[in-house]
Design a protein around this motif. Sequence first.
Motif, PDB file in Angstrom:
ATOM      1  N   ASP A  28      -5.171  18.649 -15.158  1.00 40.19           N
ATOM      2  CA  ASP A  28      -5.970  17.852 -16.083  1.00 40.19           C
ATOM      3  C   ASP A  28      -5.143  17.361 -17.274  1.00 40.19           C
ATOM      4  OD1 ASP A  28      -8.569  16.858 -17.076  1.00 40.19           O
ATOM      5  OD2 ASP A  28      -8.259  18.333 -18.658  1.00 40.19           O
ATOM      6  N   ARG A  29      -4.048  18.033 -17.583  1.00 39.54           N
ATOM      7  CA  ARG A  29      -3.222  17.660 -18.741  1.00 39.54           C
ATOM      8  C   ARG A  29      -2.143  16.641 -18.383  1.00 39.54           C
ATOM      9  NH1 ARG A  29      -5.583  22.336 -19.781  1.00 39.54           N
ATOM     10  NH2 ARG A  29      -5.779  23.090 -21.935  1.00 39.54           N
ATOM     11  N   MET A  30      -2.077  16.262 -17.108  1.00 44.42           N
ATOM     12  CA  MET A  30      -1.007  15.368 -16.670  1.00 44.42           C
ATOM     13  C   MET A  30      -1.572  14.054 -16.137  1.00 44.42           C
ATOM     14  SD  MET A  30       1.626  18.022 -14.820  1.00 44.42           S
ATOM     15  CE  MET A  30       0.475  18.666 -13.624  1.00 44.42           C
ATOM     16  N   GLU A  31      -0.775  13.025 -16.273  1.00 47.61           N
ATOM     17  CA  GLU A  31      -1.126  11.719 -15.718  1.00 47.61           C
ATOM     18  C   GLU A  31      -0.397  11.571 -14.385  1.00 47.61           C
ATOM     19  OE1 GLU A  31      -0.522   7.001 -16.796  1.00 47.61           O
ATOM     20  OE2 GLU A  31      -0.401   8.503 -18.381  1.00 47.61           O
ATOM     21  N   ILE A  32      -1.166  11.557 -13.305  1.00 46.02           N
ATOM     22  CA  ILE A  32      -0.581  11.541 -11.961  1.00 46.02           C
ATOM     23  C   ILE A  32      -0.138  10.129 -11.598  1.00 46.02           C
ATOM     24  CG2 ILE A  32      -0.910  12.138  -9.537  1.00 46.02           C
ATOM     25  CD1 ILE A  32      -1.116  14.512 -11.444  1.00 46.02           C
ATOM     26  N   ILE A  33       1.122   9.978 -11.227  1.00 43.33           N
ATOM     27  CA  ILE A  33       1.636   8.712 -10.699  1.00 43.33           C
ATOM     28  C   ILE A  33       2.187   9.006  -9.308  1.00 43.33           C
ATOM     29  CG2 ILE A  33       3.313   6.869 -10.997  1.00 43.33           C
ATOM     30  CD1 ILE A  33       3.163   7.314 -13.980  1.00 43.33           C
ATOM     31  N   THR A  34       1.542   8.453  -8.314  1.00 43.12           N
ATOM     32  CA  THR A  34       1.894   8.762  -6.927  1.00 43.12           C
ATOM     33  C   THR A  34       3.006   7.856  -6.435  1.00 43.12           C
ATOM     34  OG1 THR A  34      -0.385   9.435  -6.537  1.00 43.12           O
ATOM     35  CG2 THR A  34       0.985   9.038  -4.604  1.00 43.12           C
ATOM     36  N   ILE A  35       4.038   8.463  -5.867  1.00 46.64           N
ATOM     37  CA  ILE A  35       5.107   7.717  -5.194  1.00 46.64           C
ATOM     38  C   ILE A  35       4.995   8.071  -3.715  1.00 46.64           C
ATOM     39  CG2 ILE A  35       7.583   7.294  -5.093  1.00 46.64           C
ATOM     40  CD1 ILE A  35       7.800   8.394  -7.922  1.00 46.64           C
ATOM     41  N   ALA A  36       4.405   7.168  -2.939  1.00 46.95           N
ATOM     42  CA  ALA A  36       4.034   7.505  -1.557  1.00 46.95           C
ATOM     43  C   ALA A  36       5.228   7.589  -0.626  1.00 46.95           C
ATOM     44  CB  ALA A  36       3.048   6.460  -1.036  1.00 46.95           C
ATOM     45  N   GLY A  37       6.189   6.761  -0.799  1.00 50.90           N
ATOM     46  CA  GLY A  37       7.290   6.671   0.149  1.00 50.90           C
ATOM     47  C   GLY A  37       7.669   5.211   0.309  1.00 50.90           C
ATOM     48  N   TYR A  38       8.606   4.955   1.208  1.00 50.41           N
ATOM     49  CA  TYR A  38       9.134   3.599   1.342  1.00 50.41           C
ATOM     50  C   TYR A  38       8.867   3.048   2.739  1.00 50.41           C
ATOM     51  CZ  TYR A  38      11.723   5.039  -2.811  1.00 50.41           C
ATOM     52  OH  TYR A  38      12.060   5.501  -4.064  1.00 50.41           O
ATOM     53  N   THR A  39       8.657   1.751   2.794  1.00 49.41           N
ATOM     54  CA  THR A  39       8.522   1.065   4.088  1.00 49.41           C
ATOM     55  C   THR A  39       9.911   0.836   4.658  1.00 49.41           C
ATOM     56  OG1 THR A  39       8.625  -1.113   3.066  1.00 49.41           O
ATOM     57  CG2 THR A  39       6.445  -0.112   3.257  1.00 49.41           C
ATOM     58  N   ALA A  45      -0.945   4.615   6.309  1.00 49.85           N
ATOM     59  CA  ALA A  45      -0.688   3.253   6.774  1.00 49.85           C
ATOM     60  C   ALA A  45       0.802   3.029   7.004  1.00 49.85           C
ATOM     61  CB  ALA A  45      -1.226   2.250   5.757  1.00 49.85           C
ATOM     62  N   MET A  46       1.622   3.592   6.100  1.00 52.60           N
ATOM     63  CA  MET A  46       3.077   3.429   6.251  1.00 52.60           C
ATOM     64  C   MET A  46       3.582   4.157   7.492  1.00 52.60           C
ATOM     65  SD  MET A  46       4.065   3.727   2.208  1.00 52.60           S
ATOM     66  CE  MET A  46       5.815   3.731   2.383  1.00 52.60           C
ATOM     67  N   SER A  47       2.992   5.338   7.780  1.00 51.35           N
ATOM     68  CA  SER A  47       3.408   6.057   9.004  1.00 51.35           C
ATOM     69  C   SER A  47       2.976   5.290  10.253  1.00 51.35           C
ATOM     70  CB  SER A  47       2.825   7.466   8.998  1.00 51.35           C
ATOM     71  OG  SER A  47       1.428   7.435   9.183  1.00 51.35           O
ATOM     72  N   ALA A  48       1.784   4.646  10.199  1.00 53.95           N
ATOM     73  CA  ALA A  48       1.316   3.849  11.340  1.00 53.95           C
ATOM     74  C   ALA A  48       2.228   2.656  11.567  1.00 53.95           C
ATOM     75  CB  ALA A  48      -0.114   3.383  11.084  1.00 53.95           C
ATOM     76  N   HIS A  49       2.645   2.037  10.476  1.00 55.82           N
ATOM     77  CA  HIS A  49       3.553   0.892  10.571  1.00 55.82           C
ATOM     78  C   HIS A  49       4.890   1.338  11.144  1.00 55.82           C
ATOM     79  CE1 HIS A  49       6.455  -2.069   8.840  1.00 55.82           C
ATOM     80  NE2 HIS A  49       5.493  -2.920   9.193  1.00 55.82           N
ATOM     81  N   ARG A  50       5.350   2.511  10.687  1.00 58.77           N
ATOM     82  CA  ARG A  50       6.616   3.064  11.168  1.00 58.77           C
ATOM     83  C   ARG A  50       6.533   3.402  12.649  1.00 58.77           C
ATOM     84  NH1 ARG A  50       7.220   6.577   7.093  1.00 58.77           N
ATOM     85  NH2 ARG A  50       6.295   8.318   8.213  1.00 58.77           N
ATOM     86  N   ALA A  51       5.333   3.832  13.096  1.00 61.47           N
ATOM     87  CA  ALA A  51       5.170   4.266  14.490  1.00 61.47           C
ATOM     88  C   ALA A  51       4.901   3.115  15.451  1.00 61.47           C
ATOM     89  CB  ALA A  51       4.030   5.277  14.575  1.00 61.47           C
ATOM     90  N   GLY A  52       4.731   1.900  14.918  1.00 60.45           N
ATOM     91  CA  GLY A  52       4.536   0.760  15.803  1.00 60.45           C
ATOM     92  C   GLY A  52       3.093   0.494  16.179  1.00 60.45           C
ATOM     93  N   LEU A  53       2.129   1.106  15.480  1.00 58.19           N
ATOM     94  CA  LEU A  53       0.726   0.817  15.757  1.00 58.19           C
ATOM     95  C   LEU A  53       0.386  -0.585  15.230  1.00 58.19           C
ATOM     96  CD1 LEU A  53      -0.866   4.244  14.768  1.00 58.19           C
ATOM     97  CD2 LEU A  53      -0.349   3.415  17.061  1.00 58.19           C
ATOM     98  N   LYS A  54      -0.674  -1.164  15.788  1.00 55.13           N
ATOM     99  CA  LYS A  54      -1.063  -2.523  15.396  1.00 55.13           C
ATOM    100  C   LYS A  54      -2.377  -2.545  14.611  1.00 55.13           C
ATOM    101  CE  LYS A  54       2.414  -4.306  17.606  1.00 55.13           C
ATOM    102  NZ  LYS A  54       3.568  -4.794  16.820  1.00 55.13           N
ATOM    103  N   THR A  55      -3.269  -1.586  14.894  1.00 50.05           N
ATOM    104  CA  THR A  55      -4.598  -1.597  14.295  1.00 50.05           C
ATOM    105  C   THR A  55      -4.899  -0.216  13.707  1.00 50.05           C
ATOM    106  OG1 THR A  55      -5.322  -3.180  15.958  1.00 50.05           O
ATOM    107  CG2 THR A  55      -7.039  -2.039  14.718  1.00 50.05           C
TER     108      THR A  55
END
Length: 781
Positions: free
Chosen positions: A482-493, A721-731
């Motif tokens: 609660d005392r921190m401001e969360i900034i999420t760094i998800a990963g890279y495409t 979504a990034m893992s799906a893109h990495r895995a070659g999924l389309k939908t």
Amino acid sequence: MSEQNKRIIPLLPLRGLLVFPTMVMHLDVGRDKSVQALEQAMVDDNEILLTTQTDLSIDEPDIKDIYHVGTLAKVKQMLKLPNGTIRVLVEGLQRAQIERFLDNEEYFEVEMKVLNVTEEEDTEEKALMRTVLQQFEQYVKMSKKVSSETLASVQDIGEPGRMADIVASHLPLKVSEKQELLETVPVSDRLMKIIDILNSEKEVLGLEKKIGQRVKKSMEKTQKEYYLREQMKAIQKELGDKEGKGGEVEELREKIEAADMPENVEEKALRELDRYEKMPGTSAESSVIRNYIDWLLNLPWKSETTDRLDVNHAQNILDTDHYGLDKVKERVLEYLAVQQLTKELKGPILCLAGPPGVGKTSLARSIARSLEREFVRISLGGVRDEAEIRGHRRTYVGAMPGRIIQGMKKAGTVNPVFLLDEIDKMANDFRGDPASAMLEVLDPEQNNSFADHFIEEPFDLSKVMFITTANNVGTIPEPLLDRMEIITIAGYTEVEKQMIAKEYLLPKQVKEHGLTKGTIQVKDEALLKVIRYYTREAGVRSLERQLATVCRKAAKIIVSGEKKKVVVTENTVEEMLGKPQYRYGKAEEEDQVGAATGLAYTSAGGNTLSIEVSLAKGKGELTLTGKLGDVMKESAQAAFSYIRSKSDELQIDPGFHENLDIHIHVPEGATPKDGPSAGITMATALISALTGKKVRKEVGMTGEITLRGRVLPIGGLKEKAMSAHRAGLKTILLPKDNEKDLEDIPKSVRDGLEFISVSHLDEVLKYALVGEGNESKSNKS
């Protein structure tokens, strides 16, 4: 008035002196008018009128600069000195008053009258004389400036007027005060004034004596301390303690006084120094106190660096050091902008949350560089003891301050950028709860007086810019979060990784391995192949290791003389790195029955999750394997119950739960898995197995399922979504409530995927199963 009382006589103006009647005094006369007045007096009957100037600074006094009451005196002796000055001995005779000044340009000549003093022996004057005598005796004892002979001569005087004048002549009075006594003709009035003056002088002398005694005591104490210190030095020297502690203590005292500590801290340091000085060098506590004083001296109580509040400069540094991460950069620039306007903003508590290798620590270092602040990093991974944060009390052997105070000492300023790395990996046990101790550090309302058990005095952390990092925010206690401001760094495409490798990682590794642009070249398609087939991660740490391997191989080729320049292409990557470690993409190569692709969120980023269902004749047992957690097991039970309740609508045998054994497996079996987002994936795989309908190979899905078939929202959509893109999924099928999260997904990922929002399992089946009307595009986002 008789003729004897009124006469014409020369006048001698005195500067800074006053002669009372009966008083005998030497005078030095040098002014021309005064000399001529004396010579005229010697011609007449040796008598002259002595009056005092009102202003001592005037060399040539006028009529208005001379008091009109003086003393008629007799010139007893006159002597000319070699320097032209005349020394004259005069004796005061009577009080006299100037009636008028006569015109005489050579010297002052006046008409004067004698002021006769009538003395009657009445009781009041006797009483006043006795009082004056008593007071004068006391004054002489206290003053010691008047000789005992003078006191004896005063005691022998019987005339009250004469006694008053002689006592007045021996008192340290101003000329104006003496003139007032001279002008007081009535004897009783004069005696009363002298009694008042003597009382006042005695009070002053009493105060002088007290002050003198106090000063003497202080001097005696200082001299005593000096003497004792010198003795101590001598004793220590005899004992072989070189010069003892004396020099060291004085050096420490000077350092403490010059350290610009807060007043309470300086007082504490000096008290401890006094204890240290008196303590034998062989005492165990002596080293503890010395260590404590050193810590107080080395802490930056007020030392502060000046922030470079230049938003454009900061943006250039952040862009130079890091590709992407726009959200984090924007937050830092906002902080700088507000700081530039207010000058007093308290340091924010930022928490950079994301999988390993995405650049959280290096980003914090860049923030410090952009602000031109000192940078301090401490790792909290595995910290279990509360004393690691708050320090040990000095009663313990080997006590030290906590990591926060140690970091501040290392920084040397009160406003560094302070990185608390791996804050999610703190643990608690019987030694305390360090996460709770961090509450005081990270609370902007409390950390201006942080209390370390070792230092004991409050330390101001309010100017520190704290940055924390975490892989999994879920393990951080709620009050701390609660005392921190969360900034999420998800990963890279893939596109971002390729750019980071090309602009940052590869040049760094080329330089570290002694190569240059002229000796090695790595093609873009080679980088892409390394990313796809040799790494599977959210960050770029593994990618950097692979590029380091490429550089080492190239260095060996060049040193051995095989080639002068190594060009790494898509075809030569395999020669340098070996067989591909991963299959690019995890999308199934064909539509299958009983197998669905889910999307999972892990501490290492997003990942695809294949869920398989097999059926066999039996008694209706449901088996779950793949090291599943309780939440995933409950999701499977919920999906199973939903299918039983909807068996007719789904065209499934209502008695399947009695005739068939169902086995749900989630590879890889050795990896623990848990989370609430696999519900619709399990339900889809189960329905596919029971109906014999195939699941579309290019579809990935995520979402929780209720017993009524509703699809509930999930977290970590960007990573999934990034893992799906990495895995070659389309939908991707996602809960309708997660549509708002689509804008967080990088544009390159959004462009390569089709997102369909669903709110019920019926919609999931329509898009996931082959032949279920999934050609409809009505719910696509």
